[in-house]
Write an enzyme that holds these catalytic residues in place. Structure first.
Site, short mmCIF file in Angstrom:
data_model
loop_
_atom_site.label_atom_id
_atom_site.label_comp_id
_atom_site.label_asym_id
_atom_site.label_seq_id
_atom_site.Cartn_x
_atom_site.Cartn_y
_atom_site.Cartn_z
N TRP A 35 -4.48 -7.18 -1.59
CA TRP A 35 -3.38 -6.72 -2.42
C TRP A 35 -3.26 -7.57 -3.68
CZ3 TRP A 35 -1.20 -2.95 -4.29
CH2 TRP A 35 0.16 -2.83 -4.60
N LYS A 236 11.41 -0.62 7.12
CA LYS A 236 10.59 0.54 7.50
C LYS A 236 9.61 0.20 8.62
CE LYS A 236 6.85 -0.99 4.97
NZ LYS A 236 5.41 -1.03 5.22
#
Length: 373
Positions: A35, A236
């Site tokens: 990332w 989430k």
């Protein structure tokens, strides 16, 4: 034109060039995993695309380690700077030549007007301490670190930790952004929470920050709700565990959709109750609903939850067996959030969060999930 006029014109040109250069913003990236490298690639592309805003070279801090390259033992930074490819963490993806792998984290910090944080959350405090005394006084930060730091009486955003320990204002970038897909330029959206006060250098406007990250394949939406952006990326993962339990029980798509809706509602409620978040951040932005969908359809938390139901093995065992060294955030976040809610006497107001905790840690049978909510 006389010689004197030419000299004055040359001096004026030099002054304008110096002013133009001095106003350009230097960008650094802390972290060089998959990332981190994908984000550095984006920043490098935009430094080239907007020379009026950004210095051309982007420094990416890369932990110095050795790798095998063409049969030789080489430093990863040397391989990256000669090939523009992170052969260990993002193999097969070319970064622009203006992205420079720098093994000196303090040098990266000292150079940067905007410092982008993309590293595992457990290293945040240590890196903050390393950078003390090596940062520009008016630098700002953007955290791409998903998750929050939770203990029994407090939930802290990593952007707040970075601000408290370095003095830099810190915004947050989060969304449905799988690193390998972003690096391959498959279209997605992301959300940046950025709401600095008047103490921040006026050069670092929301439009400037958007220009640093927005690409044709990486669409950026700016919002002021910094806590909402950060919380979406953490909570989430709890919902994804619940979705995986439903898939493991083979209860179908209707049931899974219901779990996702209930989970989103509890995410919104948590943000509003403890951070005064805008509920629309999670229901309308990539950092909320889109990231939730992506994680519930195919993320590591769902994957381990399915195996948890099918095999009966504990989550920490499945983490080792299935994730190749990656960490399972959903179970840990469920535990931390449960302990925080218990301290606040609010556990029963979040029945899905409680059910996930009870199934993973208190031996509640997975098939009792629906009864519990």
């Amino acid at each position: 034109m006389t010689g004197a006029s030419l000299n004055r014109l040359s001096a004026l040109s030099h002054t304008l060039k110096k002013q133009f250069t001095s106003k350009r913003i230097s960008v650094g990236v802390i972290g060089s995993g998959n990332w981190g490298t994908a984000i550095a690639k984006i920043c490098g592309e935009n430094a080239e695309a907007h020379p009026e805003l950004f210095h051309p070279q982007v420094h990416m801090w890369m932990y110095e380690e050795n790798v095998e390259y063409h049969g030789e033992n080489r430093k990863l930074t040397e391989v990256f700077n000669s090939t523009h490819e992170n052969i260990k963490y993002l193999k097969g993806v070319q970064c622009p030549s203006n992205v420079y792998a720098n093994p000196d984290i303090r040098d990266v910090g000292a150079r940067s007007d905007v410092l982008v944080w993309v590293l595992p959350h457990q290293f945040v405090v240590r890196v903050c301490d390393q950078l003390k005394g090596h940062l520009k006084k008016d630098a700002v930060a953007i955290s791409c670190i998903k998750g929050v730091s939770v203990n029994s009486d407090r939930v802290r955003l990593f952007s707040d930790i970075i601000h408290e320990r370095t003095g830099m204002y810190c915004g947050v970038l989060s969304g449905a952004n799988i690193a390998s897909e972003v690096a391959k330029e498959k279209f997605c959206e992301t959300t940046i929470g950025y709401d600095p006060d008047n103490s921040v250098n006026p050069l670092y406007t929301p439009n400037t920050i958007r220009s640093l990250f927005n690409r044709p394949y990486f669409r950026v939406q700016m919002v002021k709700d910094v806590p909402g952006v950060a919380l979406g990326g953490a909570l989430k993962n709890i919902v994804a565990v619940a979705a995986g339990i439903i898939d493991g029980l083979e209860l179908g798509d209707n049931t899974k959709s219901a779990i996702m809706r209930i989970g989103l509602s509890e995410m919104q409620k948590f943000g509003a109750m403890f951070f005064d978040c805008d509920r629309l951040t999670m229901s309308e932005e990539s950092c909320g609903i889109a990231d939730l969908i992506t994680t519930c359809l195919g993320g590591r938390n769902r994957k381990c939850a399915v195996a948890f139901v099918k095999t009966g093995k504990p989550m920490h065992i499945l983490e080792k067996e299935l994730l190749n060294g990656q960490k399972l955030q959903g179970a840990a976040t469920a535990k931390e959030v449960h302990e925080f809610l218990e301290h606040q006497n609010k556990v029963d107001e979040f029945p899905l969060f409680k059910a996930v905790y009870d199934i993973v840690f208190k031996n509640l049978p997975p098939n009792k999930l629906l009864e519990a909510i």
